[in-house]
Scaffold this active site. Structure first.
Site, PDB file in Angstrom:
ATOM      1  N   ASP A  79      44.172  46.124  40.742  1.00 45.55           N
ATOM      2  CA  ASP A  79      43.979  44.734  41.165  1.00 45.55           C
ATOM      3  C   ASP A  79      42.496  44.547  41.471  1.00 45.55           C
ATOM      4  O   ASP A  79      41.816  45.495  41.895  1.00 45.55           O
ATOM      5  CB  ASP A  79      44.813  44.419  42.409  1.00 45.55           C
ATOM      6  CG  ASP A  79      44.696  42.942  42.809  1.00 45.55           C
ATOM      7  OD1 ASP A  79      45.223  42.090  42.080  1.00 45.55           O
ATOM      8  OD2 ASP A  79      44.061  42.660  43.843  1.00 45.55           O
ATOM      9  N   GLU A  81      39.493  41.718  43.213  1.00 44.58           N
ATOM     10  CA  GLU A  81      39.155  40.480  43.920  1.00 44.58           C
ATOM     11  C   GLU A  81      37.839  39.984  43.352  1.00 44.58           C
ATOM     12  O   GLU A  81      36.951  40.791  43.000  1.00 44.58           O
ATOM     13  CB  GLU A  81      39.041  40.717  45.426  1.00 44.58           C
ATOM     14  CG  GLU A  81      40.300  41.255  46.092  1.00 44.58           C
ATOM     15  CD  GLU A  81      41.522  40.368  45.924  1.00 44.58           C
ATOM     16  OE1 GLU A  81      41.343  39.142  45.730  1.00 44.58           O
ATOM     17  OE2 GLU A  81      42.644  40.891  45.973  1.00 44.58           O
ATOM     18  N   HIS A 217      45.903  40.025  49.123  1.00 45.40           N
ATOM     19  CA  HIS A 217      44.611  39.565  48.596  1.00 45.40           C
ATOM     20  C   HIS A 217      43.472  40.529  48.931  1.00 45.40           C
ATOM     21  O   HIS A 217      42.302  40.140  48.873  1.00 45.40           O
ATOM     22  CB  HIS A 217      44.265  38.141  49.069  1.00 45.40           C
ATOM     23  CG  HIS A 217      45.216  37.104  48.549  1.00 45.40           C
ATOM     24  ND1 HIS A 217      45.412  36.889  47.204  1.00 45.40           N
ATOM     25  CD2 HIS A 217      46.029  36.235  49.198  1.00 45.40           C
ATOM     26  CE1 HIS A 217      46.311  35.924  47.045  1.00 45.40           C
ATOM     27  NE2 HIS A 217      46.701  35.516  48.238  1.00 45.40           N
ATOM     28  N   ASP A 222      46.956  45.322  47.320  1.00 46.02           N
ATOM     29  CA  ASP A 222      47.727  44.679  46.250  1.00 46.02           C
ATOM     30  C   ASP A 222      48.018  45.668  45.124  1.00 46.02           C
ATOM     31  O   ASP A 222      49.103  45.651  44.535  1.00 46.02           O
ATOM     32  CB  ASP A 222      46.972  43.471  45.698  1.00 46.02           C
ATOM     33  CG  ASP A 222      47.011  42.273  46.652  1.00 46.02           C
ATOM     34  OD1 ASP A 222      47.700  42.385  47.692  1.00 46.02           O
ATOM     35  OD2 ASP A 222      46.367  41.251  46.363  1.00 46.02           O
TER      36      ASP A 222
END
Length: 501
Positions: A79, A81, A217, A222
């Site tokens: 994942d 960000e 998040h 995640d």
């Protein structure tokens, strides 16, 4: 019409009334005209019958670029960000990943990434990551090779994988790294493995599988949650005897229940002739009777089956092409999307000005950004030989009529009902002015030449056949008479009373 064709009869009645007036005028001027001659007289108007539909892309694979890998092979569940939604404009600020071998988690990778730009306040609120946290972190030029080394020989897995992979692939291009990825999407897996869910966000799927998700998040958390989801999915796939990714794709061919849960895009469908008219009606019926969920949905596969006689346009900012450009999708994805459509659309700047003022994180921050998106669509039209058409996306006739749409939207609970876009019918001159930034020649092409090009492809048709087409049943008149009299005699006797007879 939007999703339906309910305005077709009204449009047809209007044009028939105008045609009738023209025939009366012609008959007055030509009193000796025959019936056949009068039949051929019509007004110089043509209704283009079509609709703005809700399109669903049901042609995407669960696994992209599958090479038949075993489900118990090597996987990296990851994942990221980012500072926003566009891999072209925005930057990665964190990567978290978990390596899964033979259905078990064996290693982890986690790092902040210095984006070399300030982190937007909205992103800080969403992720909890601020500038101080990434200040001493390595940049993407340092992190990406290490992440690819961690991922060597593995299938990439993510929740909504196309988003995460778009950033990885774009940064590979920027660094001149050639790498071919196989990608699996846990959102797509969840759609057929967890059919009881209506939404497939990470926290919703985790809750359904009794998996803990803390610090949502944050990439590392995640990724860990997604890895646990994937491990459970592998077991569920094994129980269905789906032992390779190729079999997963075959099993994942979407049924109507799955299609009902996919995101929708706007699309323009125009009937080119009577064959197209019939196909359009079949699409409308299927969208309401088979695929309806909150709105009538038309899957791409079904549209392709009934495409003869239809012209398909890319629609407004809610269309598939505009959304892909807005999200910074890779060139290969954009090319596939453009190839699906017969013509591309651009619209006046005011139609999409709401994006500049929106609180949502997008790559649009000024009117110049909206111009650039329209320029990209024009360039795509040139590149792929698709006509680009300037349209108004008309919802009301005159600017002051926006008040009626405001009332309707307020009644439906829209929070931005008082911020109406200028969706009125513009004149040709107004449209030329709207697209002046493209240059006078290109503005003329998209406003006048290409609109006429599309219109000229379309025959003058009626929404229903002009003849009544009653069934032909031998002796039907006598049969009906006998049925009626036999019923009457059974009720009132023979002879019938005078009042009944």
């Amino acid at each position: 019409d939007h999703g339906v064709v309910q305005s077709f009869p009204e449009a047809n009645h209007a044009i028939e009334a105008i045609d009738g007036a023209y025939r009366k005028k012609y008959q007055a001027e030509h009193p000796d005209a025959t019936k056949d001659e009068l039949k051929k007289v019509s007004a110089p108007f043509k209704v283009i019958y079509g609709m703005e539909a809700y399109l669903v892309d049901d042609l995407k694979d669960i696994v992209v670029n599958s090479k038949g890998q075993d489900i118990h092979g090597s996987y990296v569940v990851f994942d990221i960000e980012t500072t926003g939604f566009s891999p072209v404009v925005n930057k990665i600020i964190e990567i978290g990943a978990v390596r899964v071998e033979n259905g078990a988690i064996v290693d982890k990778f986690s790092t902040f990434v210095n984006p070399k730009v300030p982190i937007p306040f909205r992103i800080e609120n969403l992720t909890g990551i601020n500038d101080n946290m990434v200040l001493d972190a390595p940049d993407i030029e340092t992190v990406l090779p290490k992440f690819l080394e961690f991922s060597e020989g593995a299938v990439m897995v993510a929740h909504n994988a196309s988003f995460d992979m778009s950033f990885i692939e774009h940064n590979c291009v920027l660094q001149g790294i050639e790498r071919e990825f196989t990608t699996a999407d846990t959102v797509a897996m969840a759609r057929f493995l967890l059919p009881g869910l209506n939404r497939f966000k990470l926290d919703t799927v985790a809750k359904a599988l009794n998996i803990s998700l803390e610090n949502h998040h944050r990439a590392v958390d995640d990724a860990g949650c997604t890895a646990e989801i994937f491990v459970k999915f592998v077991q569920m796939l094994k129980e269905r005897e789906l032992t390779t990714l190729a079999k997963v794709n075959e099993f994942g061919d979407l049924n109507p229940d799955s299609i009902k849960k996919l995101p929708t895009y706007h699309v323009i469908i125009l009937a080119r002739n009577d064959i197209g008219r019939v196909n359009l009606y079949q699409l409308v019926s299927a969208s309401h009777l088979v695929y309806y969920n909150r709105r009538p949905r038309i899957p791409k596969s079904v549209l392709n089956e009934h495409r003869e006689g239809l012209i398909v346009g890319s629609a407004c900012e809610a269309g598939e092409l505009y959304r892909a450009l807005l999200d910074g999708k890779p060139d290969e994805t954009i090319a596939k999307i453009v190839d699906f459509y017969d013509y591309l659309e651009i619209q006046p700047l005011g139609n999409n000005a709401f994006m500049v003022e929106s609180d949502k994180v997008t790559s649009v921050n000024s009117m110049e950004d909206i111009m650039d998106l329209n320029r990209k669509i024009v360039h795509l039209g040139e590149q792929f030989h698709k006509p680009v058409v300037g349209t108004c996306d008309v919802h009301f006739m005159d600017p002051e009529d926006e008040v009626y749409r405001r009332i309707i939207m307020a009644g439906k609970g829209f929070g931005d009902a008082d911020k109406q876009a200028p969706l009125y019918l513009r004149t040709t001159e107004e449209m030329l002015d709207e697209f002046a930034y493209l240059g006078s020649e290109k503005a003329y092409e998209v406003v006048i030449r290409n609109t006429n090009l599309i219109a000229d492809m379309i025959e003058k048709i009626s929404p229903v056949r002009p003849d009544k087409c009653p069934p032909v049943i031998e002796n039907s008149d006598q049969m009906l008479r006998d049925i009626c009299y036999n019923k009457a005699h059974s009720m009132y006797g023979d002879p019938l009373p005078e009042i009944v007879h």
